[in-house]
Design a protein around this motif. Structure first.
Motif, PDB file in Angstrom:
ATOM      1  N   ASN A  54      24.667  74.844  17.189  1.00  0.00           N
ATOM      2  CA  ASN A  54      25.608  75.867  16.725  1.00  0.00           C
ATOM      3  C   ASN A  54      26.657  75.323  15.767  1.00  0.00           C
ATOM      4  OD1 ASN A  54      24.396  77.912  18.325  1.00  0.00           O
ATOM      5  ND2 ASN A  54      25.508  77.175  20.134  1.00  0.00           N
ATOM      6  N   GLY A  55      26.592  74.048  15.455  1.00  0.00           N
ATOM      7  CA  GLY A  55      27.539  73.438  14.534  1.00  0.00           C
ATOM      8  C   GLY A  55      27.182  73.729  13.086  1.00  0.00           C
ATOM      9  N   LYS A  56      28.015  73.274  12.166  1.00  0.00           N
ATOM     10  CA  LYS A  56      27.811  73.596  10.754  1.00  0.00           C
ATOM     11  C   LYS A  56      26.518  73.002  10.199  1.00  0.00           C
ATOM     12  CE  LYS A  56      30.462  69.840   8.565  1.00  0.00           C
ATOM     13  NZ  LYS A  56      29.328  69.287   7.810  1.00  0.00           N
ATOM     14  N   ASP A  57      26.030  71.910  10.800  1.00  0.00           N
ATOM     15  CA  ASP A  57      24.787  71.298  10.324  1.00  0.00           C
ATOM     16  C   ASP A  57      23.528  71.922  10.933  1.00  0.00           C
ATOM     17  OD1 ASP A  57      26.191  69.531   8.740  1.00  0.00           O
ATOM     18  OD2 ASP A  57      26.196  67.927  10.235  1.00  0.00           O
ATOM     19  N   LYS A  58      23.727  72.859  11.898  1.00  0.00           N
ATOM     20  CA  LYS A  58      22.573  73.490  12.559  1.00  0.00           C
ATOM     21  C   LYS A  58      21.584  72.420  13.041  1.00  0.00           C
ATOM     22  CE  LYS A  58      24.349  77.452  11.454  1.00  0.00           C
ATOM     23  NZ  LYS A  58      25.091  78.226  12.484  1.00  0.00           N
ATOM     24  N   TRP A  59      22.119  71.459  13.746  1.00  0.00           N
ATOM     25  CA  TRP A  59      21.342  70.290  14.170  1.00  0.00           C
ATOM     26  C   TRP A  59      20.526  70.643  15.424  1.00  0.00           C
ATOM     27  CZ3 TRP A  59      19.696  66.382  11.712  1.00  0.00           C
ATOM     28  CH2 TRP A  59      19.318  65.194  12.336  1.00  0.00           C
ATOM     29  N   ASN A  60      19.261  70.979  15.207  1.00  0.00           N
ATOM     30  CA  ASN A  60      18.411  71.429  16.298  1.00  0.00           C
ATOM     31  C   ASN A  60      17.340  70.400  16.652  1.00  0.00           C
ATOM     32  OD1 ASN A  60      16.428  71.670  14.283  1.00  0.00           O
ATOM     33  ND2 ASN A  60      16.971  73.809  13.887  1.00  0.00           N
ATOM     34  N   LYS A  61      16.498  70.721  17.594  1.00  0.00           N
ATOM     35  CA  LYS A  61      15.477  69.789  18.085  1.00  0.00           C
ATOM     36  C   LYS A  61      14.527  69.352  16.980  1.00  0.00           C
ATOM     37  CE  LYS A  61      11.774  69.335  21.483  1.00  0.00           C
ATOM     38  NZ  LYS A  61      10.974  70.017  22.546  1.00  0.00           N
ATOM     39  N   ALA A  62      14.105  70.294  16.146  1.00  0.00           N
ATOM     40  CA  ALA A  62      13.147  69.971  15.082  1.00  0.00           C
ATOM     41  C   ALA A  62      13.761  68.978  14.092  1.00  0.00           C
ATOM     42  CB  ALA A  62      12.709  71.244  14.359  1.00  0.00           C
ATOM     43  N   ARG A  63      15.014  69.192  13.718  1.00  0.00           N
ATOM     44  CA  ARG A  63      15.660  68.280  12.768  1.00  0.00           C
ATOM     45  C   ARG A  63      15.896  66.913  13.394  1.00  0.00           C
ATOM     46  NH1 ARG A  63      19.984  72.150   9.387  1.00  0.00           N
ATOM     47  NH2 ARG A  63      18.358  73.469   8.446  1.00  0.00           N
ATOM     48  N   TYR A  64      16.252  66.923  14.667  1.00  0.00           N
ATOM     49  CA  TYR A  64      16.465  65.657  15.372  1.00  0.00           C
ATOM     50  C   TYR A  64      15.164  64.856  15.453  1.00  0.00           C
ATOM     51  CZ  TYR A  64      17.193  62.422  19.269  1.00  0.00           C
ATOM     52  OH  TYR A  64      17.257  61.296  20.060  1.00  0.00           O
ATOM     53  N   GLU A  65      14.097  65.512  15.819  1.00  0.00           N
ATOM     54  CA  GLU A  65      12.818  64.815  15.951  1.00  0.00           C
ATOM     55  C   GLU A  65      12.319  64.301  14.602  1.00  0.00           C
ATOM     56  OE1 GLU A  65      10.276  67.568  17.993  1.00  0.00           O
ATOM     57  OE2 GLU A  65      11.078  67.023  19.971  1.00  0.00           O
ATOM     58  N   LYS A  66      12.574  65.051  13.545  1.00  0.00           N
ATOM     59  CA  LYS A  66      12.203  64.572  12.215  1.00  0.00           C
ATOM     60  C   LYS A  66      13.020  63.341  11.831  1.00  0.00           C
ATOM     61  CE  LYS A  66      11.685  65.931   7.341  1.00  0.00           C
ATOM     62  NZ  LYS A  66      10.404  65.207   7.230  1.00  0.00           N
ATOM     63  N   ARG A 320      18.976  61.092   1.707  1.00  0.00           N
ATOM     64  CA  ARG A 320      19.714  61.265   2.950  1.00  0.00           C
ATOM     65  C   ARG A 320      19.317  62.545   3.681  1.00  0.00           C
ATOM     66  NH1 ARG A 320      25.836  61.306   1.167  1.00  0.00           N
ATOM     67  NH2 ARG A 320      26.075  61.808   3.369  1.00  0.00           N
ATOM     68  N   THR A 321      19.833  62.705   4.892  1.00  0.00           N
ATOM     69  CA  THR A 321      19.498  63.856   5.732  1.00  0.00           C
ATOM     70  C   THR A 321      20.146  65.132   5.231  1.00  0.00           C
ATOM     71  OG1 THR A 321      19.410  62.321   7.611  1.00  0.00           O
ATOM     72  CG2 THR A 321      19.385  64.671   8.117  1.00  0.00           C
ATOM     73  N   TYR A 322      21.391  65.027   4.792  1.00  0.00           N
ATOM     74  CA  TYR A 322      22.115  66.148   4.209  1.00  0.00           C
ATOM     75  C   TYR A 322      22.690  65.700   2.870  1.00  0.00           C
ATOM     76  CZ  TYR A 322      22.039  68.687   8.666  1.00  0.00           C
ATOM     77  OH  TYR A 322      21.643  69.351   9.802  1.00  0.00           O
ATOM     78  N   ALA A 323      22.692  66.587   1.902  1.00  0.00           N
ATOM     79  CA  ALA A 323      23.294  66.293   0.601  1.00  0.00           C
ATOM     80  C   ALA A 323      23.993  67.547   0.093  1.00  0.00           C
ATOM     81  CB  ALA A 323      22.237  65.847  -0.406  1.00  0.00           C
ATOM     82  N   GLY A 324      25.239  67.414  -0.280  1.00  0.00           N
ATOM     83  CA  GLY A 324      26.004  68.563  -0.752  1.00  0.00           C
ATOM     84  C   GLY A 324      26.137  69.644   0.290  1.00  0.00           C
ATOM     85  N   GLY A 325      26.118  69.258   1.561  1.00  0.00           N
ATOM     86  CA  GLY A 325      26.244  70.212   2.660  1.00  0.00           C
ATOM     87  C   GLY A 325      24.957  70.882   3.064  1.00  0.00           C
ATOM     88  N   ALA A 326      23.866  70.600   2.357  1.00  0.00           N
ATOM     89  CA  ALA A 326      22.577  71.238   2.650  1.00  0.00           C
ATOM     90  C   ALA A 326      21.620  70.241   3.298  1.00  0.00           C
ATOM     91  CB  ALA A 326      21.958  71.793   1.372  1.00  0.00           C
ATOM     92  N   TYR A 327      20.821  70.737   4.217  1.00  0.00           N
ATOM     93  CA  TYR A 327      19.834  69.888   4.889  1.00  0.00           C
ATOM     94  C   TYR A 327      18.705  69.558   3.921  1.00  0.00           C
ATOM     95  CZ  TYR A 327      16.165  68.426   8.129  1.00  0.00           C
ATOM     96  OH  TYR A 327      15.169  67.733   8.776  1.00  0.00           O
ATOM     97  N   THR A 328      18.389  68.266   3.779  1.00  0.00           N
ATOM     98  CA  THR A 328      17.329  67.830   2.869  1.00  0.00           C
ATOM     99  C   THR A 328      16.175  67.148   3.592  1.00  0.00           C
ATOM    100  OG1 THR A 328      18.524  65.761   2.466  1.00  0.00           O
ATOM    101  CG2 THR A 328      18.916  67.576   0.925  1.00  0.00           C
ATOM    102  N   GLY A 329      16.393  66.777   4.853  1.00  0.00           N
ATOM    103  CA  GLY A 329      15.310  66.193   5.645  1.00  0.00           C
ATOM    104  C   GLY A 329      14.984  64.757   5.314  1.00  0.00           C
TER     105      GLY A 329
END
Length: 345
Positions: A54-66, A320-329
């Motif tokens: 629920n945070g600003k990065d929307k850090w969920n299970k799928a992103r964590y596992e990636k 990187r994982t995030y760039a300019g506030g957006a998730y890049t993976g």
């Protein structure tokens, strides 16, 4: 099993003029700032809210596992050019807790190497720590200790940052000391924050001095994200690091990253310029060619094409994982670094 390579060793780098071809055992030591390797759970004691579902990065299970898969892939490939296997010793920065380290070492890309973990919680406000991974059967820990860096702001309030982790142990039966660092950032500007890193350097020098007081021939490798370049005062004035080409004495500290920095190489980029904050430096006892023990061979930055941004505004930067506030993976805003230790067979 130790990696064996046939090396044309230019003994001239040790101040003689001969050269010879020998067979050497090789061990790889690596360091990687993995850029906010957080789990998805909210820790009420730290400022990790952004890295939650629920945070600003929307850090969920799928992103964590990636993220875990990405970092495991990188680690599995560092130094493989010479050894055909993953590093033997790995220092890490920006890991949240023991859970993420276990998830990392249990990933299929790394589980076959049977890494063990040394980790201690730091008082850092964001909850990020340093840690050391090592292969079972290669390195046997004797002891470890976290050293707290005590800092205060202009209002005499405590500034909470990362501890410095010292691990001693036997590398193939030879005693080594590894120090893992993540020094205070340049938040607020390089000059305004400089005093924090100078104090971090003083603490690091005190740790090294205490080891050398007991054992003058101790082999010490300090590694980390220092948030300073090899030419900054923390290195040149406090630690008094030298390049390999200088006149070397027993208690000197050698920084192999000096040469890379002078050639324009960096481990992270900001504002269209490169810094080499990720560094190794080590005791001069690791460049004695007369010793029948592990010696320093060379150090480098691991920056294959897949770890760099291929196009756009940040082309050439670490992916990187995030760039300019957006998730890049991506992977991290830092490139990992590594060095080889070699021993004649």
């Amino acid at each position: 099993m130790r990696s064996i390579v046939c090396v044309l060793l230019l003994i001239g780098s040790y101040n003689t003029t001969n050269s010879q071809t020998n067979t050497y055992a090789v061990r790889t030591v690596a360091f990687y700032n993995v850029e906010n390797l957080f789990d998805t759970l909210n820790d009420p004691k730290t400022f990790d809210d952004s890295r939650t579902p629920n945070g600003k990065d929307k850090w969920n299970k799928a992103r964590y596992e990636k993220k875990i898969a990405n970092i495991a892939q990188v680690i599995s490939e560092i130094g493989k050019e010479k050894t055909q296997q993953a590093p033997d010793i790995i220092g890490l920065a920006e890991v949240e807790n023991l859970k993420v380290l276990k998830d990392l070492t249990n990933h299929p890309s790394l589980e076959l190497y049977q890494y063990n973990i040394i980790h201690a919680n730091s008082p850092d406000r964001r909850g990020i720590d340093v840690a050391l991974l090592f292969k079972q059967g290669v390195f046997t820990p004797i002891d470890y200790k976290s050293y707290t860096l005590l800092l205060k702001d202009e209002f005499n309030k405590r500034i909470y940052t990362r501890d410095q982790l010292l691990v001693s142990g036997m590398l193939d039966g030879e005693i080594f000391y590894f120090i893992v660092n993540h020094w205070p950032s340049r938040r607020g500007g390089e000059n305004r924050s400089k005093h924090k890193r100078l104090k971090a350097a003083i603490l690091n020098k005190q740790i090294i001095d205490s080891i050398q007081k007991i054992d003058s021939l101790a082999r010490i490798i300090s590694m980390g994200d220092f948030n300073d370049d090899p030419t900054n005062a923390s290195f040149k004035q406090i630690l008094k690091t030298k390049s390999r080409n200088n006149n070397i004495h027993t208690f000197d500290l050698i920084n192999p990253m000096d040469a890379l920095f002078k050639k324009g190489y960096g481990s992270l980029a900001y504002g269209d310029s490169w810094n080499l904050f990720d560094q190794f430096y080590f005791s001069a006892t690791l460049i004695n060619p007369n010793q029948k023990s592990y010696q320093f061979w060379k150090a480098n930055i691991y920056n294959p094409p897949y770890l760099t941004v291929s196009k756009g505004k940040y082309k050439g930067y670490p992916f990187r994982t995030y760039a300019g506030g957006a998730y890049t993976g991506g992977y991290s805003d830092h490139f990992p670094i590594y060095l080889y230790l070699i021993k004649a067979q």
